[in-house]
Motif scaffolding. Structure first.
Motif, short mmCIF file in Angstrom:
data_model
loop_
_atom_site.label_atom_id
_atom_site.label_comp_id
_atom_site.label_asym_id
_atom_site.label_seq_id
_atom_site.Cartn_x
_atom_site.Cartn_y
_atom_site.Cartn_z
N LEU A 133 -5.96 -3.27 0.35
CA LEU A 133 -5.88 -3.86 -1.00
C LEU A 133 -4.48 -4.43 -1.21
N THR A 134 -4.40 -5.68 -1.61
CA THR A 134 -3.12 -6.30 -1.94
C THR A 134 -3.00 -6.43 -3.45
N VAL A 135 -1.93 -5.87 -3.98
CA VAL A 135 -1.63 -6.00 -5.40
C VAL A 135 -0.66 -7.18 -5.51
N THR A 136 -1.09 -8.24 -6.11
CA THR A 136 -0.27 -9.44 -6.14
C THR A 136 0.62 -9.47 -7.38
N GLN B 110 6.78 -8.80 -6.57
CA GLN B 110 6.50 -8.65 -5.14
C GLN B 110 5.04 -8.28 -4.94
N ASN B 111 4.45 -8.85 -3.88
CA ASN B 111 3.13 -8.40 -3.48
C ASN B 111 3.27 -7.10 -2.69
N VAL B 112 2.25 -6.27 -2.76
CA VAL B 112 2.27 -5.04 -1.99
C VAL B 112 0.86 -4.77 -1.47
N THR B 113 0.77 -4.28 -0.24
CA THR B 113 -0.54 -4.00 0.36
C THR B 113 -0.69 -2.50 0.59
N LEU B 114 -1.81 -1.97 0.09
CA LEU B 114 -2.16 -0.56 0.27
C LEU B 114 -3.20 -0.47 1.38
#
Lengths: 116, 113
Positions: A76-79, A17-21
């Motif tokens: 920031l998106t952690v892909t 899953q992608n997640v955005t901080l």
């Protein structure tokens, strides 16, 4: 109070899953940064931006993406392409003095991402 | 490649002992230098910084650092540590406009009573 606000403080996600901080600052700083902190590794630079709509890759940008549409925001998106995303992520901001470089960095309290 | 090296990864001292933490960098030009501290459970905060002028800089809580250009070093010192100095210490270098801060791997300091 002036400062850097990061959210969420803790985040759990499933692999793939992608997640955005989120990172917001009200210090009117031009420059913003994302670092990753791992035990024994210090702080490693992911991305930074010294002006709106412009950003540069840091040492470990692979698997991450950023945007800088507003001066005060630098998400920031952690892909899913990031091989080892579990880490503590720090956002910071600073002034930039032309010809002299970066001033003192002001840090947020961090976001701890755990990928299950 | 540009780098920042902190020589001591873990340091254990008794209260009242003197502290010196080493920091070397590999940038060739003008640099801005920083020491940050991270107390347990807290966010990073600035201890001191050097931009120009007197190479001996004083920071908060009795810390000081000396910039020796010929040695590419910026060592952190404190004459007498306290238990409350237990923390992780990071040296950081900025190589000028257009560059971000580059951090060392940190030194974990434990001060015992």
């Amino acid at each position: 109070d002036g400062g850097i606000t990061q959210s969420p403080k803790y985040l759990f996600r499933k692999e793939g899953q992608n997640v955005t901080l989120s990172c917001e600052q009200n210090l009117n700083h031009d420059a913003m940064y994302w670092y990753r902190q791992d035990p024994g590794q210090g702080l490693r630079l992911i991305y930074y931006s010294q002006i709106v709509n412009d950003f540069q890759k840091g040492d470990i940008a692979e698997g991450y993406s950023v945007s800088r549409e507003k001066k005060e925001s630098f998400p920031l998106t952690v892909t899913s392409a990031q091989k080892n995303p579990t880490a503590f992520y720090l956002c910071a901001s600073s002034i930039v003095v032309t010809g002299k470089g970066t001033g003192e960095l002001f840090f947020g309290e961090g976001s701890r991402l755990t990928v299950l | 490649a540009q780098s920042v090296s902190q020589h001591n990864h873990h340091v254990i001292l008794s209260e009242a002992a003197s502290l010196e933490l080493g920091c070397n960098y590999s940038y060739g030009g003008t640099v801005n230098l920083f020491w940050y501290v991270q107390y347990p459970g807290q966010h990073l905060q600035l201890l001191l910084k050097y931009f120009s002028g007197d190479p001996l800089v004083k920071g908060i809580k009795g810390f000081e650092a000396e910039f020796i250009k010929s040695k590419f070093s910026f060592n952190l010192r404190k004459p007498s540590v306290q238990w409350s100095d237990t923390a992780e210490y990071f040296c950081a270098v900025n190589a000028g406009s257009g560059y971000a801060l580059n951090f060392g791997k940190g030194t974990s300091l434990l001060v015992t009573p």
